[in-house]
Scaffold this motif. Structure first.
Motif, PDB file in Angstrom:
ATOM      1  N   THR A 164      -5.110   4.920  -6.414  1.00 49.41           N
ATOM      2  CA  THR A 164      -4.460   6.240  -6.282  1.00 49.41           C
ATOM      3  C   THR A 164      -4.636   7.097  -7.524  1.00 49.41           C
ATOM      4  O   THR A 164      -4.553   8.317  -7.452  1.00 49.41           O
ATOM      5  CB  THR A 164      -2.942   6.114  -6.029  1.00 49.41           C
ATOM      6  OG1 THR A 164      -2.426   5.137  -6.912  1.00 49.41           O
ATOM      7  CG2 THR A 164      -2.649   5.748  -4.610  1.00 49.41           C
ATOM      8  N   LEU A 222       1.390   3.959  -3.033  1.00 47.68           N
ATOM      9  CA  LEU A 222       1.024   5.353  -2.834  1.00 47.68           C
ATOM     10  C   LEU A 222       2.179   6.288  -3.148  1.00 47.68           C
ATOM     11  O   LEU A 222       2.019   7.280  -3.851  1.00 47.68           O
ATOM     12  CB  LEU A 222       0.558   5.556  -1.387  1.00 47.68           C
ATOM     13  CG  LEU A 222       0.001   6.931  -1.085  1.00 47.68           C
ATOM     14  CD1 LEU A 222      -1.259   7.168  -1.895  1.00 47.68           C
ATOM     15  CD2 LEU A 222      -0.304   7.074   0.385  1.00 47.68           C
ATOM     16  N   THR A 232      -3.574  -0.816  -4.936  1.00 47.54           N
ATOM     17  CA  THR A 232      -3.433   0.572  -4.520  1.00 47.54           C
ATOM     18  C   THR A 232      -3.238   1.485  -5.727  1.00 47.54           C
ATOM     19  O   THR A 232      -3.833   2.555  -5.805  1.00 47.54           O
ATOM     20  CB  THR A 232      -2.235   0.713  -3.563  1.00 47.54           C
ATOM     21  OG1 THR A 232      -2.355  -0.259  -2.546  1.00 47.54           O
ATOM     22  CG2 THR A 232      -2.190   2.092  -2.952  1.00 47.54           C
ATOM     23  N   ILE A 270      -7.922   4.926   0.818  1.00 45.64           N
ATOM     24  CA  ILE A 270      -7.413   3.801   0.037  1.00 45.64           C
ATOM     25  C   ILE A 270      -7.840   2.463   0.629  1.00 45.64           C
ATOM     26  O   ILE A 270      -8.382   1.614  -0.055  1.00 45.64           O
ATOM     27  CB  ILE A 270      -5.871   3.865  -0.079  1.00 45.64           C
ATOM     28  CG1 ILE A 270      -5.470   5.167  -0.780  1.00 45.64           C
ATOM     29  CG2 ILE A 270      -5.343   2.667  -0.845  1.00 45.64           C
ATOM     30  CD1 ILE A 270      -3.998   5.352  -0.924  1.00 45.64           C
ATOM     31  N   VAL A 287      -9.134  -1.253  -1.081  1.00 47.21           N
ATOM     32  CA  VAL A 287      -8.282  -2.410  -1.380  1.00 47.21           C
ATOM     33  C   VAL A 287      -8.573  -3.575  -0.426  1.00 47.21           C
ATOM     34  O   VAL A 287      -8.092  -4.677  -0.630  1.00 47.21           O
ATOM     35  CB  VAL A 287      -6.765  -2.065  -1.325  1.00 47.21           C
ATOM     36  CG1 VAL A 287      -6.437  -0.990  -2.330  1.00 47.21           C
ATOM     37  CG2 VAL A 287      -6.347  -1.641   0.049  1.00 47.21           C
ATOM     38  N   VAL A 340      -4.445   7.137   3.450  1.00 49.76           N
ATOM     39  CA  VAL A 340      -4.254   5.686   3.430  1.00 49.76           C
ATOM     40  C   VAL A 340      -5.419   4.990   4.135  1.00 49.76           C
ATOM     41  O   VAL A 340      -6.058   4.094   3.600  1.00 49.76           O
ATOM     42  CB  VAL A 340      -2.925   5.302   4.109  1.00 49.76           C
ATOM     43  CG1 VAL A 340      -2.857   3.799   4.324  1.00 49.76           C
ATOM     44  CG2 VAL A 340      -1.754   5.771   3.281  1.00 49.76           C
ATOM     45  N   LEU A 354       0.832  -1.202   0.000  1.00 46.43           N
ATOM     46  CA  LEU A 354       0.000   0.000   0.000  1.00 46.43           C
ATOM     47  C   LEU A 354       0.869   1.255   0.000  1.00 46.43           C
ATOM     48  O   LEU A 354       0.660   2.184  -0.786  1.00 46.43           O
ATOM     49  CB  LEU A 354      -0.852  -0.035   1.266  1.00 46.43           C
ATOM     50  CG  LEU A 354      -2.262   0.477   1.152  1.00 46.43           C
ATOM     51  CD1 LEU A 354      -3.173  -0.346   2.026  1.00 46.43           C
ATOM     52  CD2 LEU A 354      -2.324   1.909   1.576  1.00 46.43           C
ATOM     53  N   SER A 370      -1.144  -6.058  -3.316  1.00 46.88           N
ATOM     54  CA  SER A 370      -1.638  -4.875  -2.632  1.00 46.88           C
ATOM     55  C   SER A 370      -1.145  -3.607  -3.333  1.00 46.88           C
ATOM     56  O   SER A 370      -1.867  -2.619  -3.442  1.00 46.88           O
ATOM     57  CB  SER A 370      -1.206  -4.936  -1.168  1.00 46.88           C
ATOM     58  OG  SER A 370      -0.593  -3.768  -0.765  1.00 46.88           O
ATOM     59  N   ARG A 371       0.069  -3.667  -3.864  1.00 47.94           N
ATOM     60  CA  ARG A 371       0.596  -2.504  -4.578  1.00 47.94           C
ATOM     61  C   ARG A 371      -0.234  -2.249  -5.835  1.00 47.94           C
ATOM     62  O   ARG A 371      -0.596  -1.111  -6.146  1.00 47.94           O
ATOM     63  CB  ARG A 371       2.053  -2.752  -4.942  1.00 47.94           C
ATOM     64  CG  ARG A 371       2.702  -1.644  -5.730  1.00 47.94           C
ATOM     65  CD  ARG A 371       4.178  -1.957  -5.889  1.00 47.94           C
ATOM     66  NE  ARG A 371       4.806  -1.128  -6.901  1.00 47.94           N
ATOM     67  CZ  ARG A 371       4.832  -1.425  -8.195  1.00 47.94           C
ATOM     68  NH1 ARG A 371       4.217  -2.516  -8.623  1.00 47.94           N
ATOM     69  NH2 ARG A 371       5.431  -0.626  -9.047  1.00 47.94           N
TER      70      ARG A 371
END
Lengths: 682, 297
Positions: free
Chosen positions: B181, B118, B177, B204, B208, B200, B114, B173-174
């Protein structure tokens, strides 16, 4: 009509709802058109236009089924055909151009191959002749250098070009019927006008019958012989385009017409109250009765029958004779952002330039700025307290970049931005203090994206209130309810998620969120362009009302000149990130204009069958601004010579703060433009 | 701050949502079967020490590789221990270790992903290359190395498994995210001047969370398998503790004479994994519906 090509007979389409009840989303639609006819199919979102258009392709979305009636194509029932027969007809005799043509093209396949595939599927041409045919198709849709285009990928084309490729694909099978779902929604004004003129010419040349589905009467006005208006799954009005646009016999069509902002009137268009019933809702009596100003008890009890009028229209209204004599709507609101004391400057941009280029490694080491032409350059603007400044230009003109820079999301490369004469807005968001953040608010184009889908309205409104005012729970609720009232939504909206609201309601929540901060400057980024025209009128009216209440200044970015005319007191026209013209809107919308403004004005679509767009500059897209000279040099219809390429044009003043940035002397410019104008009238 | 706002997600509201999700899952055949299997295994793991018919360590020479009988329903293993007892107990370690491991993996991998998603930029670039490097290593070799050095205590097993599984969680997770974003509501929050932490946590994470939940459920089933593989190789659980992987490893030499001794743990293990997979699948579908709760039609 005896020689009907497509005949929709008493068609009802529906689905089975949660409780097992059958819900109809098209109700008893009777509709037909013949060879070579062009029909506009108009209505707000959710009225069943697209469902009808797809049904005419013999296609129903999963879950939908025919409840009653049929559709005949050349006297064959589409719903009784087997899949093979349907596949032969689709794309061949019946072609559809979907709403977002860019997404309908395969991104990984070259343009040439994609069109060739359509040619292969729908014609019997020998393989070696196909390429020739593809080139022919591409030139038919007036794409420049078709041979070179064959090797390109869809993403290398502009939105307008993609739309043309989609049209070329649809034409590959020499269809008899072309269905276009919102063919120009989402395109720039100039591109839109070009695409519509192209379609109009193609219809005349090829004799293809065309059906235009749109929420905007302005977009279909010029291209349709006949217009059909849908409301809540019913066809409520059908008639000759001229009659429907001039004097519709149904109050809904009238309401739609009145909600379109006009170039010639500097007022917010009147809006229809309410919204269409959700698709599938059972309706007693006339579906439009709730929103109709002349509805009586009869309307609520008895569903009106379809009747023919003396003016050749077929209408579903008990009181259709009276529609013509309806009193004009209450005088629309005069803009408060128009007449303002311009000396009370709130925001000033001085020589601002914005660049997206990032310095390379070597430049970074040497601390140099990359030597590229900045995306936005030379912006000098000021905004007075409580006024509305319209910022107009096509996509890519840097309008949004300027807003983001003012909001602190992207610092300027050069120049200064000052707020209230002494506060610098050059600092990015994270270095501004809370009070400054509060005073400048941003509203986005698409509320679907700007509202967190996981947050209820209560939470969405609580965020700025908590952040800027530190309210506690009780205060939050009271304040949120008040805010909702200001945007004409009830307190029961507090518990809703964005997914449970319509586009217009979502945008109103987004507006309420911006005004929760009690801002002094509101940056509006195309706030109505994702909305239906009827909803747009409501939102514009609301913005005016809020401006009067809060004395906030607006910077209103839009590509739609008519919308800007309705709301802004002053207008700045941008091309390729450079200012072309700025001044009071009465001056900007009158001659003399900057050639680019002239092009934009000429391309505006009006719901008037006699308004012929003037297409001057090509709708080609420039990817980067020219390094020197006038930004509009490459497309200018009045180009006078090399001076345009080499020298920055001077600011020519016409008075009242109206300036035009052009090399042509104003007298000369006006003379040229008057000649064009009179040529257009003939 | 999160609890201060009654209109947002009051605790009752959240519990309601969890209940609704489980009910919705159970409406699908796959979800119902999956939830029943997982529920059964969890229940068994909790109560088995009190209901097992025999002691799991007692060796009875008469029971060595014995066939199933009325007294010993699943017969005996090569050391004369009751197979039913050991099978009933054999999932406890796997469940606890894989459950805790998954939780830690999702927490650390999820948070790191995450943050990377971000902030992006150079930090993201560098960390992701390290992640790639780790993913290129055959994880079982690496696990064995660590276990060989540090031993097989739970305190070693759980963090080691969590570390390796967390690495692949980072990617998921990336990506989730990144998807969020780029949306305007994050820009809106930034323009409003919200702090990073609020963005966050509030903006976000709710978007997620579902992806992470489904991913976590899938990872859980893989981790059960990974743990059992370790046991099978003799690196997981120390005998004489009952464990499916270990039981399979021990029993397979006598498969021809006592197939029940190896079949019972195999069925238990695979049913557990299938159950978790089915549940994860149903969860994904259910949350997908939840997410697509748009305006009608």
């Amino acid at each position: 009509m005896t020689d009907a090509l497509v005949e929709v007979n008493n068609l009802s389409v529906g689905f089975t709802g949660a409780g097992g009840a059958t819900l109809a989303i098209l109700r008893n639609v009777d509709f037909s058109f013949g060879k070579g006819e062009t029909v506009g199919l108009v209505g707000e979102s959710g009225c069943g236009k697209s469902t009808l258009a797809l049904a005419m392709m013999g296609f129903l979305k999963p879950g939908l089924r025919v409840l009653e009636g049929d559709i005949l194509f050349r006297e064959h029932n589409l719903f009784a055909m087997n899949n093979n027969a349907l596949e032969d007809i689709r794309g061949g005799d019946l072609a559809l151009i979907p709403q977002n043509a860019g997404q309908a093209l395969t991104p990984t396949s070259r343009i040439g191959r994609q069109i060739e595939e359509s040619v292969r599927l729908h014609t019997t041409l020998a393989p070696e002749r196909r390429r020739e045919r593809v080139i022919e198709l591409l030139s038919q849709v007036r794409l420049p250098e078709p041979e070179e285009l064959l090797e390109r990928y869809p993403h290398e084309l502009s939105g307008g070009q993609q739309q043309r490729v989609a049209i070329a694909m649809a034409l590959a099978g020499k269809p008899e019927v072309l269905l276009l779902d919102e063919p120009t929604t989402g395109l720039d004004v100039t591109t839109q006008a070009h695409v519509l003129e192209l379609l109009r010419d193609l219809a005349a040349q090829t004799g293809t019958a065309m059906v235009y589905v749109s929420h905007d009467l302005g977009a279909v006005a010029r291209v349709s012989d006949r217009i059909a208006v849908m409301y809540a799954g019913e066809l409520v009005l059908q008639g000759p385009a001229r009659q429907v646009l001039r004097n519709p016999a149904h109050p809904y069509a009238r309401g739609l017409l009145l909600s379109i902002p006009k170039l010639k009137e500097a007022v917010v268009p009147s809006s229809m109250p309410g919204r269409p019933p959700p698709p599938g809702k059972a309706v007693q009596g006339c579906a439009f009765a709730d929103r109709c100003t002349m509805a009586g008890q009869l309307c609520r009890d008895v569903s009106p029958p379809l009747v023919s009028t003396a003016t050749d229209e077929v209408v579903r209204c008990h009181y259709h004779e009276k529609v013509e004599n309806l009193p004009p709507p209450e005088p629309p609101r005069r803009g408060d952002g128009r007449s303002r004391d311009l000396s009370d400057t709130l925001l000033r941009l001085d020589d601002v330039s914005i660049s997206y280029a990032r310095p390379g490694v070597i430049d970074q080491i040497l601390g140099r700025q990359p030597d590229v032409t900045p995306t936005v350059d030379d912006i000098v603007l000021d905004v007075a307290r409580g006024e509305t400044l319209g910022l107009v230009g096509e996509s890519g003109s840097g309008k949004s970049s300027i807003l983001n820079t003012i909001a602190g999301l992207r610092p300027p490369r050069k120049g200064t931005i000052t707020f209230e004469n002494d506060v610098s807005l050059n600092a990015p968001v994270d270095r501004r203090d809370t009070d400054l953040l509060r005073r400048v608010q941003l509203i986005f184009q698409n509320p679907d994206a700007s509202l967190n889908p996981r947050h209820t309205v209560a939470e969405l409104l609580a965020q700025p209130l908590r952040l800027y005012f530190g309210l506690n729970a009780g205060e939050l609720r009271d304040r949120s309810v008040a805010l909702l009232e200001h945007v004409r939504l009830g307190s029961h909206y507090l518990g809703r998620l964005p997914g449970q609201m319509s586009g217009g309601e979502k945008q109103r929540v987004a507006i309420a969120r911006a005004f929760a901060a009690e801002p002094e400057l509101v940056l509006c980024d195309e706030v109505t362009s994702a909305l239906d025209v009827s909803v747009q009128a409501v939102v514009l009216d609301l913005l005016m009302e809020l401006q009067a209440r809060h004395n906030a200044a607006y910077v209103y970015v839009s590509h739609d000149l008519a919308v800007v005319r309705a709301i802004a007191g002053r207008v700045a026209v941008l091309y390729q990130g450079r200012l072309c013209e700025i001044g009071p809107s009465s001056k900007v919308y009158a001659l003399p204009s900057h050639p680019y403004t002239e092009v934009l004005l000429g391309a505006v679509l009006e719901p008037d069958p006699d308004s012929i767009p003037v297409l001057m500059a090509e709708d080609a897209v420039e990817l980067s601004p020219p390094a020197r000279g006038c930004p509009f040099q490459r497309r200018c219809p009045h180009r006078i010579g090399t001076i345009c390429d080499t020298t920055k044009p001077p600011w020519q003043k016409t008075g009242d703060g109206h300036v035009i940035r052009c090399h042509i002397p104003l007298m000369d410019l006006e003379r040229r433009q008057r000649t064009k104008e009179s040529a257009r009238r003939l | 701050m999160a609890v201060a706002n009654p209109a947002n997600e009051a605790p009752g509201n959240r519990a309601l949502r969890v209940g609704a999700v489980i009910r919705e899952m159970a409406r699908r055949p796959s979800g119902l079967v999956g939830l029943a299997i997982v529920g059964g295994h969890v229940l068994l793991a909790v109560i088995s020490p009190w209901i097992v018919p025999y002691d799991y360590t007692t060796q009875d020479s008469r029971l060595v590789l014995a066939s199933p009988s009325p007294e010993h329903w699943l017969g005996g293993d090569h050391l004369g221990r009751d197979v039913l007892t050991r099978t009933m107990l054999g999932g406890r370690q796997a469940l606890v270790i894989s459950g805790l491991g998954t939780l830690i993996a999702v927490l650390w991998g999820g948070s790191l992903g995450l943050v990377l998603g971000l902030i992006g930029g150079k930090v993201d670039d560098v960390v992701m290359r390290v992640v790639d490097a780790f993913m290129a290593i055959p994880w079982i070799l690496f696990l064995l190395l660590i276990i060989a050095v540090l031993g097989t205590a739970d305190a070693v097993l759980i963090p080691t498994l969590a570390f390796f599984y967390g690495i692949s969680v980072i990617r998921i997770s990336r990506a989730a995210t990144h998807d969020v974003t780029a949306r305007d509501f994050i820009t809106a929050a930034r323009a409003r001047g919200e702090r990073m932490w609020t963005i966050v946590w509030r903006e976000i994470l709710p978007n997620v969370r579902d992806v992470m939940l489904v991913d976590g459920a899938m990872r859980w089933s893989w981790m059960i398998l990974a743990f059992s593989s370790l046991s099978f190789l003799g690196f997981g659980i120390t005998p004489p503790t009952a464990d499916w992987g270990l039981m399979i490893a021990n029993g397979r030499s006598y498969m021809a004479v006592a197939p029940w001794a190896v079949l019972a743990p195999i069925i238990a293990l695979s049913s557990m994994i299938i159950g978790v997979n089915l549940s994860a699948d149903a969860l994904a579908k259910t949350l997908g519906i939840d997410r697509a709760q748009k305006a009608p039609v």
